[in-house]
Design a protein around this motif. Structure first.
Motif, PDB file in Angstrom:
ATOM      1  N   VAL A   1       0.876  -1.177   0.000  1.00 41.33           N
ATOM      2  CA  VAL A   1       0.000   0.000   0.000  1.00 41.33           C
ATOM      3  C   VAL A   1       0.909   1.222   0.000  1.00 41.33           C
ATOM      4  O   VAL A   1       1.599   1.494   0.987  1.00 41.33           O
ATOM      5  N   ASN A   2       0.903   1.934  -1.110  1.00 43.20           N
ATOM      6  CA  ASN A   2       1.875   3.013  -1.305  1.00 43.20           C
ATOM      7  C   ASN A   2       1.264   4.390  -1.085  1.00 43.20           C
ATOM      8  O   ASN A   2       0.333   4.792  -1.781  1.00 43.20           O
ATOM      9  N   PHE A   3       1.815   5.111  -0.106  1.00 46.61           N
ATOM     10  CA  PHE A   3       1.479   6.513   0.126  1.00 46.61           C
ATOM     11  C   PHE A   3       2.579   7.442  -0.367  1.00 46.61           C
ATOM     12  O   PHE A   3       2.431   8.663  -0.327  1.00 46.61           O
ATOM     13  N   THR A   4       3.713   6.866  -0.764  1.00 41.58           N
ATOM     14  CA  THR A   4       4.874   7.682  -1.091  1.00 41.58           C
ATOM     15  C   THR A   4       4.667   8.431  -2.405  1.00 41.58           C
ATOM     16  O   THR A   4       4.359   7.834  -3.439  1.00 41.58           O
ATOM     17  N   ASN A   5       4.855   9.736  -2.372  1.00 43.24           N
ATOM     18  CA  ASN A   5       4.708  10.571  -3.567  1.00 43.24           C
ATOM     19  C   ASN A   5       5.949  10.509  -4.450  1.00 43.24           C
ATOM     20  O   ASN A   5       7.054  10.320  -3.946  1.00 43.24           O
ATOM     21  N   PRO A   6       5.770  10.727  -5.755  1.00 40.48           N
ATOM     22  CA  PRO A   6       4.497  10.853  -6.462  1.00 40.48           C
ATOM     23  C   PRO A   6       3.814   9.489  -6.587  1.00 40.48           C
ATOM     24  O   PRO A   6       4.353   8.564  -7.203  1.00 40.48           O
ATOM     25  N   VAL A   7       2.628   9.370  -5.976  1.00 44.50           N
ATOM     26  CA  VAL A   7       1.983   8.074  -5.788  1.00 44.50           C
ATOM     27  C   VAL A   7       1.745   7.344  -7.105  1.00 44.50           C
ATOM     28  O   VAL A   7       1.978   6.137  -7.204  1.00 44.50           O
ATOM     29  N   GLY A   8       1.268   8.040  -8.138  1.00 43.13           N
ATOM     30  CA  GLY A   8       0.972   7.373  -9.396  1.00 43.13           C
ATOM     31  C   GLY A   8       2.200   6.750 -10.027  1.00 43.13           C
ATOM     32  O   GLY A   8       2.157   5.601 -10.505  1.00 43.13           O
ATOM     33  N   ILE A   9       3.305   7.476 -10.050  1.00 44.88           N
ATOM     34  CA  ILE A   9       4.539   6.979 -10.657  1.00 44.88           C
ATOM     35  C   ILE A   9       5.101   5.816  -9.858  1.00 44.88           C
ATOM     36  O   ILE A   9       5.480   4.771 -10.417  1.00 44.88           O
ATOM     37  N   VAL A  10       5.151   5.951  -8.535  1.00 48.05           N
ATOM     38  CA  VAL A  10       5.691   4.886  -7.692  1.00 48.05           C
ATOM     39  C   VAL A  10       4.820   3.636  -7.788  1.00 48.05           C
ATOM     40  O   VAL A  10       5.326   2.514  -7.876  1.00 48.05           O
ATOM     41  N   THR A  11       3.502   3.815  -7.790  1.00 44.87           N
ATOM     42  CA  THR A  11       2.605   2.661  -7.898  1.00 44.87           C
ATOM     43  C   THR A  11       2.763   1.970  -9.238  1.00 44.87           C
ATOM     44  O   THR A  11       2.758   0.733  -9.325  1.00 44.87           O
ATOM     45  N   ARG A  12       2.909   2.747 -10.320  1.00 50.37           N
ATOM     46  CA  ARG A  12       3.122   2.125 -11.637  1.00 50.37           C
ATOM     47  C   ARG A  12       4.405   1.303 -11.642  1.00 50.37           C
ATOM     48  O   ARG A  12       4.428   0.180 -12.184  1.00 50.37           O
ATOM     49  N   ALA A  13       5.459   1.820 -11.042  1.00 52.33           N
ATOM     50  CA  ALA A  13       6.710   1.066 -10.986  1.00 52.33           C
ATOM     51  C   ALA A  13       6.530  -0.240 -10.221  1.00 52.33           C
ATOM     52  O   ALA A  13       7.054  -1.290 -10.620  1.00 52.33           O
ATOM     53  N   LEU A  14       5.777  -0.200  -9.135  1.00 54.55           N
ATOM     54  CA  LEU A  14       5.516  -1.415  -8.355  1.00 54.55           C
ATOM     55  C   LEU A  14       4.715  -2.427  -9.163  1.00 54.55           C
ATOM     56  O   LEU A  14       5.032  -3.623  -9.184  1.00 54.55           O
ATOM     57  N   LEU A  15       3.675  -1.972  -9.838  1.00 56.61           N
ATOM     58  CA  LEU A  15       2.844  -2.876 -10.635  1.00 56.61           C
ATOM     59  C   LEU A  15       3.628  -3.441 -11.818  1.00 56.61           C
ATOM     60  O   LEU A  15       3.508  -4.626 -12.153  1.00 56.61           O
ATOM     61  N   ASP A  16       4.440  -2.596 -12.457  1.00 54.90           N
ATOM     62  CA  ASP A  16       5.254  -3.063 -13.581  1.00 54.90           C
ATOM     63  C   ASP A  16       6.207  -4.168 -13.144  1.00 54.90           C
ATOM     64  O   ASP A  16       6.552  -5.058 -13.941  1.00 54.90           O
ATOM     65  N   ALA A  17       6.639  -4.103 -11.874  1.00 58.14           N
ATOM     66  CA  ALA A  17       7.565  -5.112 -11.354  1.00 58.14           C
ATOM     67  C   ALA A  17       6.848  -6.363 -10.867  1.00 58.14           C
ATOM     68  O   ALA A  17       7.495  -7.297 -10.370  1.00 58.14           O
ATOM     69  N   GLY A  18       5.528  -6.383 -10.971  1.00 60.22           N
ATOM     70  CA  GLY A  18       4.776  -7.583 -10.638  1.00 60.22           C
ATOM     71  C   GLY A  18       4.272  -7.678  -9.220  1.00 60.22           C
ATOM     72  O   GLY A  18       3.794  -8.741  -8.802  1.00 60.22           O
TER      73      GLY A  18
END
Length: 414
Positions: A136-153
């Motif tokens: 669960v990511n609150f770290t900004n910029p949230v959209g970019i960080v979340t995309r990186a997490l999802l891209d990594a599986g």
């Protein structure tokens, strides 16, 4: 019952999160705070224990600087770290101003600098978490960080407090429970609009606008004329786009938000050191992040209890906005269960919203690529694409200044 690891647990924000767990999360059996700054972590951790005891929470809390110890067996990993601390934030809010660009920690060149520092660190932590854990990511910029997490599986969801803030304020104004209000909240992280506020299937947003337009405009610091023309409520962060030059002039004439937050943190840490303090102090409200803990607890509960709760979440697009790729990360009102978050059906975005979303989403895709692979050319292309830059001379200077300011944090520069 589950174990929750909080990455960045030494943050002065952490007592806000712990207060929410203490009041609203009886399912949390163990909470582990992770932070490399042990002196600060032990101070925040001891205060967090007092908060839990004050509310009679059965959760056990401990703290550590050992990443693998903190993450082992955690069903949920909450990420709220800040690479470089407030000093890096102040830099993010300062260096773009020389180019006449907004200085802000989540958007524009400053937000990009934060993304470049943050994405590698977050991915390293996520790789060490249990494979089935929810990140669960609150770290900004949230959209970019979340995309990186999802891209990594990873099983990841990004969370922001903008939507829950509107929901709570409007529910109070209407005299109803917050759960009775469902927002049509859509866009990208920190680039969202509230297009409707449904109560029993009826959109109450026109009534809200009619009764409180001036207060709404003041709250988001966006002229009432814009809200009226758009017939919806932009988030505060849209002011960096709609009122860009005015914001730059304001920022040049006052201390940065990061400087103010650094002062607040010193005061808060002194308060946290008081062994008699058992509740979060009112001063913490000035730190920002209203309803942060409620948003976190609600999302975590839905992910683990499969309750179909409604939350504003950063998720894969997957056709929700047809003009974006399926892999883009959007922010929308979602129904959440054990299989993740799924956007509720909503009308198409009008062109005045879709154009801006498309431009910023393209930048975010390039930002993830630059954060993962490095390279001056990647940094330049991302800045050139960002709607708040979009000029060769500015993109060139901002690239040079960004890299100079962040040399100590970007391994590929060494």
């Amino acid at each position: 019952r589950l174990k929750i690891a909080v990455v960045g647990g030494g943050s002065t924000y952490t007592p806000e999160l712990i207060d929410g767990f203490a009041r609203l999360a009886p399912f949390a059996s163990e909470i582990v705070l992770l932070d490399p700054a042990l002196d600060r972590l032990s101070l925040v951790g001891a205060f967090a224990q007092r908060i839990l005891a004050h509310h009679g929470s059965p959760a056990k809390l401990r703290w550590t600087s050992d990443v693998d110890d903190a993450l082992a067996g955690a069903s949920t990993v909450v990420i709220q770290l800040r690479v470089g601390g407030q000093r890096a934030r102040i830099s993010d809010e300062t260096f773009p101003l020389a180019c006449g660009c907004v200085g802000q920690e989540t958007t524009g060149a400053g937000g990009f600098a934060k993304a470049l520092r943050t994405v590698p660190e977050v991915l390293d932590i996520a790789r060490r978490a249990d494979p089935g854990a929810w990140i669960v990511n609150f770290t900004n910029p949230v959209g970019i960080v979340t995309r990186a997490l999802l891209d990594a599986g990873h099983r990841a969801a990004g969370l922001c407090n903008v939507a829950i803030g509107f929901q709570r304020r409007w529910a109070a104004a209407l005299g109803i429970e917050p759960s009775a209000v469902t927002l049509d909240h859509v866009g990208l992280n920190h680039l969202t609009w509230e297009r409707a506020a449904y109560v029993d299937g009826v959109d109450r947003l026109p009534h809200i606008l009619e009764q409180g337009l001036a207060d709404l405009a003041a709250g988001v610091q966006i002229p009432a004329e814009i809200i009226t023309a758009l017939a919806c409520v932009p988030s505060y962060y849209l002011r960096y786009f709609y009122c860009h030059d005015e914001v730059v002039a304001e920022e040049r004439g006052r201390p940065t938000r990061g400087e103010r937050v650094a002062e607040l943190e010193e005061q808060l840490l002194r308060m946290y050191a008081d062994p008699a303090l058992t509740e979060k102090p009112a001063l913490l409200g000035e730190r920002g992040g209203a309803f942060y803990s409620e948003a976190a607890v609600g999302l975590i509960a839905s992910l683990h209890h499969d309750d179909g709760g409604i939350h504003a979440v950063n998720v894969r697009n997957r056709g929700f906005l047809p003009f974006l790729s399926d892999d883009a990360v959007i922010e929308a009102t979602c129904r959440v269960g054990a299989d993740g978050a799924h956007p509720l059906p909503a009308p198409p975005l009008r062109p005045e919203f879709a154009g801006l979303v498309a431009g910023v989403s393209a930048y975010e895709e390039l930002a993830v690529d630059a954060a993962l692979h490095g390279g001056r050319d990647r940094v330049y292309r991302a800045l050139l694409t960002h709607p708040l830059v979009a000029q060769h001379d500015k993109a060139t200077r901002l690239t040079n200044d960004l890299l100079a300011a962040n040399r100590d944090h970007l391994a590929w520069l060494s």
